[in-house]
Design a protein around this motif. Structure first.
Motif, PDB file in Angstrom:
ATOM      1  N   SER A 107       8.160   2.263   9.852  1.00 42.96           N
ATOM      2  CA  SER A 107       7.156   1.654  10.826  1.00 42.96           C
ATOM      3  C   SER A 107       6.258   2.516  11.315  1.00 42.96           C
ATOM      4  CB  SER A 107       8.102   0.633  11.651  1.00 42.96           C
ATOM      5  OG  SER A 107       8.909   1.514  12.444  1.00 42.96           O
ATOM      6  N   GLY A 108       6.710   3.619  11.789  1.00 36.84           N
ATOM      7  CA  GLY A 108       5.816   4.788  12.350  1.00 36.84           C
ATOM      8  C   GLY A 108       4.625   5.297  11.288  1.00 36.84           C
ATOM      9  N   TYR A 109       4.860   4.898  10.094  1.00 36.86           N
ATOM     10  CA  TYR A 109       3.763   5.641   9.120  1.00 36.86           C
ATOM     11  C   TYR A 109       2.968   4.596   8.801  1.00 36.86           C
ATOM     12  CZ  TYR A 109       7.226   9.147   8.497  1.00 36.86           C
ATOM     13  OH  TYR A 109       8.181  10.265   8.921  1.00 36.86           O
ATOM     14  N   THR A 110       1.748   5.044   8.016  1.00 39.98           N
ATOM     15  CA  THR A 110       0.515   4.366   7.708  1.00 39.98           C
ATOM     16  C   THR A 110       0.814   3.209   6.606  1.00 39.98           C
ATOM     17  OG1 THR A 110      -0.986   6.016   8.625  1.00 39.98           O
ATOM     18  CG2 THR A 110      -1.820   4.173   7.195  1.00 39.98           C
ATOM     19  N   TYR A 111       1.561   4.163   5.799  1.00 39.32           N
ATOM     20  CA  TYR A 111       2.092   3.488   4.319  1.00 39.32           C
ATOM     21  C   TYR A 111       3.443   2.909   4.418  1.00 39.32           C
ATOM     22  CZ  TYR A 111      -2.574   4.850   3.274  1.00 39.32           C
ATOM     23  OH  TYR A 111      -3.973   5.349   3.270  1.00 39.32           O
ATOM     24  N   PRO A 112       3.864   1.701   4.062  1.00 40.96           N
ATOM     25  CA  PRO A 112       5.319   1.240   3.886  1.00 40.96           C
ATOM     26  C   PRO A 112       6.035   1.758   2.902  1.00 40.96           C
ATOM     27  CG  PRO A 112       3.825  -0.650   3.318  1.00 40.96           C
ATOM     28  CD  PRO A 112       3.031   0.360   3.928  1.00 40.96           C
ATOM     29  N   LEU A 113       5.265   2.162   1.777  1.00 38.23           N
ATOM     30  CA  LEU A 113       5.890   2.678   0.543  1.00 38.23           C
ATOM     31  C   LEU A 113       5.365   3.988   0.412  1.00 38.23           C
ATOM     32  CD1 LEU A 113       6.626   0.453  -2.661  1.00 38.23           C
ATOM     33  CD2 LEU A 113       5.796   2.886  -2.819  1.00 38.23           C
ATOM     34  N   LEU A 114       6.366   5.242   0.044  1.00 33.69           N
ATOM     35  CA  LEU A 114       5.946   6.422  -0.427  1.00 33.69           C
ATOM     36  C   LEU A 114       6.308   6.553  -1.794  1.00 33.69           C
ATOM     37  CD1 LEU A 114       5.239   9.360   0.939  1.00 33.69           C
ATOM     38  CD2 LEU A 114       7.590   9.872   0.428  1.00 33.69           C
ATOM     39  N   VAL A 115       5.524   6.853  -2.825  1.00 30.30           N
ATOM     40  CA  VAL A 115       5.773   7.211  -4.153  1.00 30.30           C
ATOM     41  C   VAL A 115       5.937   8.647  -4.453  1.00 30.30           C
ATOM     42  CG1 VAL A 115       4.568   7.119  -6.631  1.00 30.30           C
ATOM     43  CG2 VAL A 115       4.313   5.168  -4.902  1.00 30.30           C
ATOM     44  N   PRO A 150       0.779  -1.198   0.000  1.00 26.29           N
ATOM     45  CA  PRO A 150       0.047   0.078   0.008  1.00 26.29           C
ATOM     46  C   PRO A 150       0.817   1.227   0.001  1.00 26.29           C
ATOM     47  CG  PRO A 150      -0.115  -1.360   2.262  1.00 26.29           C
ATOM     48  CD  PRO A 150       0.725  -1.833   1.135  1.00 26.29           C
ATOM     49  N   ALA A 151       0.824   2.076  -0.987  1.00 19.82           N
ATOM     50  CA  ALA A 151       1.601   3.255  -1.180  1.00 19.82           C
ATOM     51  C   ALA A 151       0.688   4.691  -1.009  1.00 19.82           C
ATOM     52  CB  ALA A 151       2.279   3.015  -2.407  1.00 19.82           C
ATOM     53  N   ARG A 152       1.530   5.510  -0.459  1.00 19.98           N
ATOM     54  CA  ARG A 152       0.913   6.936  -0.306  1.00 19.98           C
ATOM     55  C   ARG A 152       1.575   7.555  -1.566  1.00 19.98           C
ATOM     56  NH1 ARG A 152      -2.879  10.027   1.619  1.00 19.98           N
ATOM     57  NH2 ARG A 152      -2.249  12.054   2.305  1.00 19.98           N
ATOM     58  N   ILE A 153       0.774   8.289  -2.270  1.00 13.54           N
ATOM     59  CA  ILE A 153       1.293   9.103  -3.310  1.00 13.54           C
ATOM     60  C   ILE A 153       1.583  10.545  -2.907  1.00 13.54           C
ATOM     61  CG2 ILE A 153       1.000   9.677  -5.653  1.00 13.54           C
ATOM     62  CD1 ILE A 153       0.561   6.614  -5.047  1.00 13.54           C
ATOM     63  N   ASP A 154       2.710  10.993  -3.145  1.00 12.49           N
ATOM     64  CA  ASP A 154       3.420  12.118  -2.439  1.00 12.49           C
ATOM     65  C   ASP A 154       4.088  12.957  -3.868  1.00 12.49           C
ATOM     66  OD1 ASP A 154       4.298  14.407  -1.173  1.00 12.49           O
ATOM     67  OD2 ASP A 154       5.183  13.142   0.597  1.00 12.49           O
ATOM     68  N   THR A 155       3.241  13.997  -4.253  1.00 15.91           N
ATOM     69  CA  THR A 155       3.942  14.888  -5.276  1.00 15.91           C
ATOM     70  C   THR A 155       5.079  15.622  -4.651  1.00 15.91           C
ATOM     71  OG1 THR A 155       2.186  16.265  -5.100  1.00 15.91           O
ATOM     72  CG2 THR A 155       1.876  14.417  -6.798  1.00 15.91           C
ATOM     73  N   GLY A 156       5.125  16.019  -3.464  1.00 16.29           N
ATOM     74  CA  GLY A 156       6.138  16.754  -2.961  1.00 16.29           C
ATOM     75  C   GLY A 156       7.400  16.117  -2.513  1.00 16.29           C
ATOM     76  N   ALA A 157       7.443  14.745  -2.616  1.00 17.46           N
ATOM     77  CA  ALA A 157       8.494  14.017  -2.416  1.00 17.46           C
ATOM     78  C   ALA A 157       9.194  13.584  -3.683  1.00 17.46           C
ATOM     79  CB  ALA A 157       8.170  12.366  -1.777  1.00 17.46           C
TER      80      ALA A 157
END
Length: 177
Positions: free
Chosen positions: A139-147, A51-58
């Motif tokens: 581990s402290g985040y909801t999503y293990p993958l950040l896009v 499950p990945a959070r999509i982050d246009t700022g990263a």
């Protein structure tokens, strides 16, 4: 009127905005696809979807890695690490990858971190690009993958009002794909 101007500007800029139903039917790597704010992204080397959070700022994508250990191989910097299965917390894959670079990650309200960056093959919407991922303790985040933008650039339009737009193609058991 504002929406019309925005769509006209995007159209004239060469961007293609497709509704989610069309995004699921992507057949060529040249088409722009739509992703929601959260998507399942496969990592081919692990043969799991995250499950990945999509982050246009990263700038760079980031993946949760454990037991990260640097070493040298043939005069080059390498790293050994574990990717944990997001569905089965006790199950992990040990990978060894050449270090592409060490990134300094600026964090809001905290000290900067240095992270190893490696190349991994991502899977989404029928594509399997090899991309840079920073190895991080997520581990402290909801999503293990950040896009980050390195996966999105030139290929994806993000619609933050949507989630899980893309169809997930499961990895075959025992095979390479």
């Amino acid at each position: 009127m504002i929406r019309h101007r925005l769509l006209s500007t995007l159209f004239l800029s060469g961007f293609c905005i497709a509704p989610p139903s069309m995004a699921e039917e992507v057949e060529t790597a040249n088409e722009v696809i739509t992703m929601g704010e959260v998507e399942a992204i496969g990592i081919v080397e692990a043969r799991w979807h995250y499950p990945a959070r999509i982050d246009t700022g990263a700038t760079t994508s980031s993946i949760h890695a454990e037991k990260v250990e640097a070493f040298e191989r043939d005069g080059e910097d390498w790293v050994r690490f574990e990717l944990v299965n997001p569905q089965e917390k006790g199950k992990a894959k040990v990978l060894e990858k050449r270090v592409v670079r060490v990134a300094e990650i600026k964090r809001h309200g905290a000290e900067s971190q240095k992270r190893y960056v490696v190349k991994l093959k991502a899977r989404f919407a029928g594509r399997e690009p090899v991309l840079e991922f920073s190895l991080a303790d997520r581990s402290g985040y909801t999503y293990p993958l950040l896009v980050g933008r390195n996966l999105l650039r030139g290929a994806v339009v993000v619609d933050v009002s949507q989630k899980e737009v893309l169809k997930v193609k499961p990895f075959k058991k025992g095979g390479k794909k």
